[in-house]
Design an enzyme around this catalytic site. Structure first.
Site, mmCIF file in Angstrom:
data_model
loop_
_atom_site.group_PDB
_atom_site.id
_atom_site.type_symbol
_atom_site.label_atom_id
_atom_site.label_comp_id
_atom_site.label_asym_id
_atom_site.label_seq_id
_atom_site.Cartn_x
_atom_site.Cartn_y
_atom_site.Cartn_z
ATOM 1 N N ASP A 96 0.841 -1.205 0.000
ATOM 2 C CA ASP A 96 0.000 0.000 0.000
ATOM 3 C C ASP A 96 0.880 1.261 0.000
ATOM 4 O O ASP A 96 0.659 2.187 -0.789
ATOM 5 C CB ASP A 96 -0.903 0.044 1.245
ATOM 6 C CG ASP A 96 -1.820 -1.172 1.395
ATOM 7 O OD1 ASP A 96 -3.045 -0.997 1.437
ATOM 8 O OD2 ASP A 96 -1.307 -2.310 1.486
ATOM 9 N N GLU A 119 -5.267 7.475 0.593
ATOM 10 C CA GLU A 119 -5.662 6.757 1.815
ATOM 11 C C GLU A 119 -4.570 6.737 2.897
ATOM 12 O O GLU A 119 -4.849 6.923 4.067
ATOM 13 C CB GLU A 119 -6.054 5.305 1.480
ATOM 14 C CG GLU A 119 -6.470 4.550 2.743
ATOM 15 C CD GLU A 119 -6.864 3.106 2.506
ATOM 16 O OE1 GLU A 119 -6.837 2.646 1.348
ATOM 17 O OE2 GLU A 119 -7.203 2.426 3.487
ATOM 18 N N ASP A 185 -6.464 5.204 -4.006
ATOM 19 C CA ASP A 185 -6.471 4.066 -3.086
ATOM 20 C C ASP A 185 -5.382 3.131 -3.605
ATOM 21 O O ASP A 185 -5.559 2.436 -4.612
ATOM 22 C CB ASP A 185 -7.835 3.371 -3.082
ATOM 23 C CG ASP A 185 -7.956 2.416 -1.900
ATOM 24 O OD1 ASP A 185 -6.909 1.981 -1.391
ATOM 25 O OD2 ASP A 185 -9.096 2.107 -1.509
ATOM 26 N N ILE A 187 -3.964 0.366 -2.558
ATOM 27 C CA ILE A 187 -4.497 -1.006 -2.628
ATOM 28 C C ILE A 187 -5.888 -0.941 -2.026
ATOM 29 O O ILE A 187 -6.048 -0.687 -0.828
ATOM 30 C CB ILE A 187 -3.641 -2.038 -1.862
ATOM 31 C CG1 ILE A 187 -2.267 -2.202 -2.518
ATOM 32 C CG2 ILE A 187 -4.361 -3.398 -1.827
ATOM 33 C CD1 ILE A 187 -1.400 -3.316 -1.911
ATOM 34 N N ASP A 188 -6.881 -1.134 -2.854
ATOM 35 C CA ASP A 188 -8.251 -1.192 -2.358
ATOM 36 C C ASP A 188 -8.568 -2.664 -2.162
ATOM 37 O O ASP A 188 -8.319 -3.476 -3.064
ATOM 38 C CB ASP A 188 -9.191 -0.554 -3.393
ATOM 39 C CG ASP A 188 -10.637 -0.578 -2.922
ATOM 40 O OD1 ASP A 188 -10.866 -0.471 -1.711
ATOM 41 O OD2 ASP A 188 -11.522 -0.699 -3.791
ATOM 42 N N THR A 190 -7.356 -4.361 0.782
ATOM 43 C CA THR A 190 -6.079 -4.904 1.285
ATOM 44 C C THR A 190 -6.260 -6.326 1.828
ATOM 45 O O THR A 190 -5.375 -7.177 1.669
ATOM 46 C CB THR A 190 -5.488 -3.972 2.368
ATOM 47 O OG1 THR A 190 -5.432 -2.651 1.814
ATOM 48 C CG2 THR A 190 -4.090 -4.381 2.771
ATOM 49 N N ASP A 342 -12.480 5.017 -2.347
ATOM 50 C CA ASP A 342 -13.063 3.679 -2.533
ATOM 51 C C ASP A 342 -14.114 3.656 -3.647
ATOM 52 O O ASP A 342 -14.621 2.575 -3.979
ATOM 53 C CB ASP A 342 -13.725 3.198 -1.236
ATOM 54 C CG ASP A 342 -12.707 2.684 -0.213
ATOM 55 O OD1 ASP A 342 -11.684 2.122 -0.638
ATOM 56 O OD2 ASP A 342 -12.946 2.852 0.995
HETATM 57 N N1 LIG Z 1 -17.166 -0.342 8.230
HETATM 58 C C1 LIG Z 1 -16.943 -0.215 6.950
HETATM 59 N N2 LIG Z 1 -17.973 -0.112 6.081
HETATM 60 C C2 LIG Z 1 -17.764 0.008 4.768
HETATM 61 N N3 LIG Z 1 -16.528 0.047 4.202
HETATM 62 C C3 LIG Z 1 -15.462 -0.044 5.025
HETATM 63 C C4 LIG Z 1 -15.607 -0.171 6.418
HETATM 64 N N4 LIG Z 1 -14.370 -0.249 6.954
HETATM 65 C C5 LIG Z 1 -13.493 -0.144 5.938
HETATM 66 N N5 LIG Z 1 -14.154 -0.014 4.772
HETATM 67 C C6 LIG Z 1 -13.622 0.168 3.418
HETATM 68 O O1 LIG Z 1 -13.892 -0.974 2.638
HETATM 69 C C7 LIG Z 1 -12.880 -1.063 1.654
HETATM 70 C C8 LIG Z 1 -12.832 -2.431 1.064
HETATM 71 O O2 LIG Z 1 -14.146 -2.812 0.956
HETATM 72 P P1 LIG Z 1 -14.665 -3.677 -0.193
HETATM 73 O O3 LIG Z 1 -16.132 -3.820 -0.178
HETATM 74 O O4 LIG Z 1 -14.167 -3.131 -1.440
HETATM 75 O O5 LIG Z 1 -13.966 -5.047 0.069
HETATM 76 S S1 LIG Z 1 -14.307 -6.048 1.207
HETATM 77 O O6 LIG Z 1 -14.881 -7.139 0.527
HETATM 78 O O7 LIG Z 1 -15.223 -5.460 2.155
HETATM 79 O O8 LIG Z 1 -13.029 -6.341 1.810
HETATM 80 C C9 LIG Z 1 -11.665 -0.731 2.416
HETATM 81 O O9 LIG Z 1 -10.730 -0.274 1.500
HETATM 82 P P2 LIG Z 1 -9.163 -0.605 1.737
HETATM 83 O O10 LIG Z 1 -8.840 -0.108 3.128
HETATM 84 O O11 LIG Z 1 -8.542 0.225 0.676
HETATM 85 O O12 LIG Z 1 -8.996 -2.053 1.562
HETATM 86 C C10 LIG Z 1 -12.129 0.350 3.386
HETATM 87 O O13 LIG Z 1 -11.885 1.648 2.949
HETATM 88 MG MG LIG Z 2 -10.232 1.007 -0.302
HETATM 89 MG MG LIG Z 3 -6.622 0.869 0.447
HETATM 90 MG MG LIG Z 4 -7.276 0.439 3.850
#
Ligand SMILES: Nc1ncnc2c1ncn2[C@@H]1O[C@H](COP(=O)(O)OS(=O)(=O)O)[C@@H](OP(=O)(O)O)[C@H]1O
Ligand SMILES: [Mg+2]
Ligand SMILES: [Mg+2]
Ligand SMILES: [Mg+2]
Length: 402
Positions: A96, A119, A185, A187-188, A190, A342
Site C-alpha cells: 500500500d 488513503e 487508493d 491497494i483497495d 487490502t 473507494d
Molecule cells: N465499516 C466499513 N464499512 C464500509 N466500508 C469499510 C468499512 N471499513 C473499511 N471499509 C472500506 O472498505 C474497503 C474495502 O471494501 P470492499 O467492499 O471493497 O472489500 S471487502 O470485501 O469489504 O473487503 C476498504 O478499502 P481498503 O482499506 O482500501 O482495503 C475500506 O476503505
Molecule cells: Mg479502499
Molecule cells: Mg486501500
Molecule cells: Mg485500507
C-alpha cells in the site's frame, strides 16, 4: 573492386542512401522529425496520447497504476508483506505504502499544482526505520523495465527515502468542491490482496467535485471481459486488467501488462432482460455491507443466483464490463462514512459504461464534500434501465420509503 561487387555497392548501398537523403530533405519538417525518431528511438512511438480532453491525465493515470500494480504483485510474491494494523484495525502493507509513493510521484511530476487525497500516510514509517527502508528498497527497484519512455513520463526514480515519505504524506488534502483533486487508493481491498483474492489500485481525478477521469487496475481479475463473474482467486496466466474512463468518452478495459500499455477495448454494461438471471456482487466483509439485507433485496427482485462476494472496486469494473449486473453496498452502521478513494473511479467507469450509481436515498455520490462521502449512505450501481427498480426495492427493504 570487381565489377559485380561495384554494382552491388551501388544498387544495395549508395542508391538507397541517395533516395533516402532526397526524401528526407523534400519531406515537411514534422514528418522529418518522425522519421528521425522512428529510427533512433523506436520506444517513443510506443506511448500513444490522443488529443481528446484529459488525454494526458488518462495516460499518466493508466501508466502510474500499471507501475504501482507491478509493485503490489512483487509484494504478493514475498513471504513477508510488512502488514501492520492501522488505528481503525484495518491492515496496511508495504505494498500500500509503496504503491501510493509511486503514484504520487508521477502525479507531482506531471501536475504539480493539483491536490491529492490518498488513503495512507507515513507517520508510522517515520517511527519504524526498518519498515520504511523495506518500502524504499521496493520502490527503488520497481520500474517499467521494458518501457523507458513510460518511466521518464512518470518522472523516473524517487530521489531518496525521505523524499518518498514526504510524497506519501502529500496525499493529505482535505478534498472539497473546488479545483483539481486526485484521489488514490493504492491497494483497495487490502484484505483481499493478502488472501490472494481481488484487489485494485485506484486513481481518479475530480474537478470541482466532479469525476473527470477514473482508472482502476485489477491484477487478479480475468483479462477476458466475457469471463463469468466469480469470486475465484489467483494471479496466474490470463489475469490482470485496467479499467478506465473519461467523462463523456466512454469506458475501456485493457490487459494489465508489464511493458507498454495494451490497446483498450470499449466496455458496456449488459442489458438485463430477465431480473431472475441477473447476478449481483457485494463486499466479502460482512462489516462493510449488510449482506442479510442484500439477500432480501435480491429475493424481492426475483434474483435467484447467490451474490458474488469480491473485495475492492473490482466490483465496479466487473459490472461495467457486463460480467456482473448489480453492485449493492448497504450501510452497516450509521456512523461509517465511505471514503472517496473507494468509489470515485468506479462511479465514473460504471456511468460511462451505461450504468447509474446512487446511494440508498437515490442521490448521486457527492465527491465534493471532503475526504469522505459524508452526504451519502451506501451504494447502488446498476444498468440505467433497471436502476430505479432496484432502488425502489432497496428502499422498501431498508424502510426508507415514506
Ligand atoms: N465499516 C466499513 N464499512 C464500509 N466500508 C469499510 C468499512 N471499513 C473499511 N471499509 C472500506 O472498505 C474497503 C474495502 O471494501 P470492499 O467492499 O471493497 O472489500 S471487502 O470485501 O469489504 O473487503 C476498504 O478499502 P481498503 O482499506 O482500501 O482495503 C475500506 O476503505
Ligand atoms: Mg479502499
Ligand atoms: Mg486501500
Ligand atoms: Mg485500507
Amino acid at each position: 573492386m570487381p565489377l559485380e561487387s561495384r554494382n552491388n555497392f551501388f544498387y544495395k548501398i549508395l542508391l538507397p542512401l541517395l533516395i533516402l537523403t532526397l526524401a528526407f530533405f523534400l519531406s515537411p519538417s514534422s514528418s522529418r522529425l518522425n522519421l528521425i525518431l522512428s529510427h533512433l528511438t523506436p520506444q517513443t512511438t510506443t506511448v500513444k496520447m490522443s488529443s481528446s480532453p484529459y488525454a494526458k491525465e488518462l495516460l499518466i493515470a493508466q501508466l502510474s497504476i500499471q507501475r504501482a500494480s507491478i509493485l503490489t504483485k512483487r509484494v504478493f510474491q514475498e513471504s513477508s508483506k510488512g502488514t501492520i494494523s492501522k488505528s481503525d484495525a484495518s491492515p496496511v502493507t508495504i505494498g500500500d505504502f509503496g504503491a501510493q509513493a509511486l503514484i504520487i510521484s508521477a502525479l507531482k511530476h506531471n501536475f504539480p499544482s493539483d491536490q491529492i487525497v490518498a488513503e495512507e500516510e507515513a507517520s508510522t514509517l517515520r517511527n519504524d526505520p526498518l519498515l520504511s527502508s523495506k518500502i524504499w528498497d521496493l520502490v527503488k527497484s520497481t520500474s517499467l523495465s521494458s518501457s523507458p519512455e513510460a518511466e521518464s513520463l512518470l518522472g523516473g526514480q524517487i530521489p531518496s527515502e525521505s523524499k518518498m515519505l514526504d510524497l506519501i504524506d502529500s496525499g493529505n488534502s482535505s478534498g472539497g468542491r473546488t479545483g483539481r483533486i486526485w484521489t488514490i487508493d493504492p491497494i483497495d481491498g487490502t484484505k483481499g490482496f493478502l488472501r490472494g483474492g481481488q484487489y485494485a489500485v485506484c486513481l481518479a481525478l475530480l474537478e470541482d467535485g466532479d469525476v473527470k477521469v477514473g482508472a482502476i487496475a485489477c491484477p487478479n481479475l480475468p483479462v477476458d471481459d466475457s469471463a463469468p463473474l466469480t469470486a475465484d482467486i489467483g494471479d496466474g496466466e490470463g489475469r490482470g486488467v485496467i479499467f478506465s474512463a473519461v467523462k463523456g468518452q466512454g469506458a475501456t478495459s485493457r490487459p494489465l501488462t508489464t511493458g507498454d500499455l495494451a490497446e483498450g477495448k470499449q466496455i458496456s454494461m449488459k442489458p438485463i432482460t430477465e431480473m431472475s438471471a441477473a447476478s449481483f456482487c457485494e463486499s466479502v466483509e460482512a462489516g462493510h455491507s449488510n449482506q442479510s439485507e442484500s439477500a432480501r433485496i435480491a429475493e424481492k427482485l426475483g434474483i435467484t443466483r447467490p451474490s458474488v462476494r469480491m473485495d475492492s472496486q473490482a466490483k465496479y469494473g466487473s459490472i461495467a464490463r457486463g460480467a456482473g449486473d448489480i453492485y449493492l453496498r448497504l450501510p452497516t452502521s450509521k456512523t461509517y462514512q465511505e471514503k472517496i478513494w473507494d468509489h470515485a473511479g468506479g462511479d465514473l467507469i460504471v456511468r460511462e459504461a451505461g450504468g447509474e450509481v446512487t446511494d440508498t436515498k437515490g442521490n448521486r455520490l457527492d465527491f465534493g464534500v471532503g475526504r469522505t462521502l459524508a452526504s451519502n449512505s451506501g451504494v447502488i450501481a446498476a444498468p440505467k434501465a433497471v436502476h430505479a427498480q432496484v432502488l425502489d426495492v432497496v428502499q422498501e427493504v431498508l424502510g426508507l420509503k415514506n
